[in-house]
Design a protein around this motif. Sequence first.
Motif, PDB file in Angstrom:
ATOM      1  N   GLN A  24      31.429  -5.090   8.809  1.00  0.00           N
ATOM      2  CA  GLN A  24      30.575  -5.247   8.954  1.00  0.00           C
ATOM      3  C   GLN A  24      30.718  -6.435   7.250  1.00  0.00           C
ATOM      4  O   GLN A  24      31.586  -6.288   6.349  1.00  0.00           O
ATOM      5  CB  GLN A  24      29.557  -4.082   7.741  1.00  0.00           C
ATOM      6  N   ARG A  25      30.042  -6.873   6.691  1.00  0.00           N
ATOM      7  CA  ARG A  25      29.829  -8.074   5.549  1.00  0.00           C
ATOM      8  C   ARG A  25      29.293  -7.546   4.432  1.00  0.00           C
ATOM      9  O   ARG A  25      28.736  -6.316   4.307  1.00  0.00           O
ATOM     10  CB  ARG A  25      28.801  -8.978   5.988  1.00  0.00           C
ATOM     11  N   PRO A  30      29.080 -14.337   1.576  1.00  0.00           N
ATOM     12  CA  PRO A  30      29.093 -14.072   2.613  1.00  0.00           C
ATOM     13  C   PRO A  30      30.144 -15.147   3.335  1.00  0.00           C
ATOM     14  O   PRO A  30      31.355 -14.635   4.631  1.00  0.00           O
ATOM     15  CB  PRO A  30      27.800 -14.799   3.379  1.00  0.00           C
ATOM     16  N   ARG A  31      30.586 -16.164   2.594  1.00  0.00           N
ATOM     17  CA  ARG A  31      32.305 -16.923   3.492  1.00  0.00           C
ATOM     18  C   ARG A  31      33.172 -16.922   2.322  1.00  0.00           C
ATOM     19  O   ARG A  31      32.812 -17.039   0.911  1.00  0.00           O
ATOM     20  CB  ARG A  31      31.439 -18.364   3.672  1.00  0.00           C
ATOM     21  N   ARG A 110      35.469  -7.386   3.613  1.00  0.00           N
ATOM     22  CA  ARG A 110      34.382  -6.905   5.177  1.00  0.00           C
ATOM     23  C   ARG A 110      35.475  -5.902   5.280  1.00  0.00           C
ATOM     24  O   ARG A 110      36.495  -4.957   4.942  1.00  0.00           O
ATOM     25  CB  ARG A 110      36.088  -8.246   6.370  1.00  0.00           C
ATOM     26  N   ASP A 147      33.004 -15.748   7.695  1.00  0.00           N
ATOM     27  CA  ASP A 147      31.640 -16.739   7.158  1.00  0.00           C
ATOM     28  C   ASP A 147      31.060 -15.067   8.469  1.00  0.00           C
ATOM     29  O   ASP A 147      31.303 -14.380   8.996  1.00  0.00           O
ATOM     30  CB  ASP A 147      31.461 -18.120   8.448  1.00  0.00           C
ATOM     31  N   GLU A 148      28.947 -15.905   8.165  1.00  0.00           N
ATOM     32  CA  GLU A 148      28.418 -14.750   8.751  1.00  0.00           C
ATOM     33  C   GLU A 148      28.692 -14.396  10.012  1.00  0.00           C
ATOM     34  O   GLU A 148      28.422 -13.724  10.920  1.00  0.00           O
ATOM     35  CB  GLU A 148      26.906 -15.320   9.548  1.00  0.00           C
ATOM     36  N   ASP A 149      29.487 -15.884  10.730  1.00  0.00           N
ATOM     37  CA  ASP A 149      30.117 -15.467  12.496  1.00  0.00           C
ATOM     38  C   ASP A 149      31.343 -14.905  12.584  1.00  0.00           C
ATOM     39  O   ASP A 149      32.099 -14.101  13.862  1.00  0.00           O
ATOM     40  CB  ASP A 149      30.042 -16.848  12.619  1.00  0.00           C
TER      41      ASP A 149
END
Length: 159
Positions: A24-25, A30-31, A110, A147-149
């Motif tokens: 989870q972020r 986020p990056r 993370r 990142d988000e992915d």
Amino acid sequence: MTFLTTDLCDEHENDVRVLEPMFQRFGACPRFQGQIETLKVFEDNTLVREVLSEPGNGRVLVVDGGGSRRCALVGDQIGELAVKNGWAGIVVYGCIRDSVALNALPLGVRALDTHPRKSVKRGEGQRGLAVTFGGVSLSPGDWLYADEDGVIVADRALL
């Protein structure tokens, strides 16, 4: 950050290792990217605090917490310490706490999940060794990109 893990995977297909999508972020970034420092601990965050008290110089701390979901290894105070000392991010194979406060910090985080219980303080663990989780081996000096992915790792800087 101007990178995308999807582009890095496409451009460096044979040079990257992709962690399984289990994290989870958290954190306001986020990056994030950076050279890896590793810890292997179990339900004891003494070494986490110790390492994040050192100058980070844009590195990423990878904490192999054995996947434990019984307590948190990182909270807001440790997150603030990481920011103060110039760490780019923290990846925890375990849990964090104080997620609202962590989400306000300029730091990439993370973790598997959140947990309200703090860890014990026995001073146990190991630093600077290869750790394996998420189907990937991560070694000190490797480069991590998140990142988000997803989260990817390479033996060298890709950017």
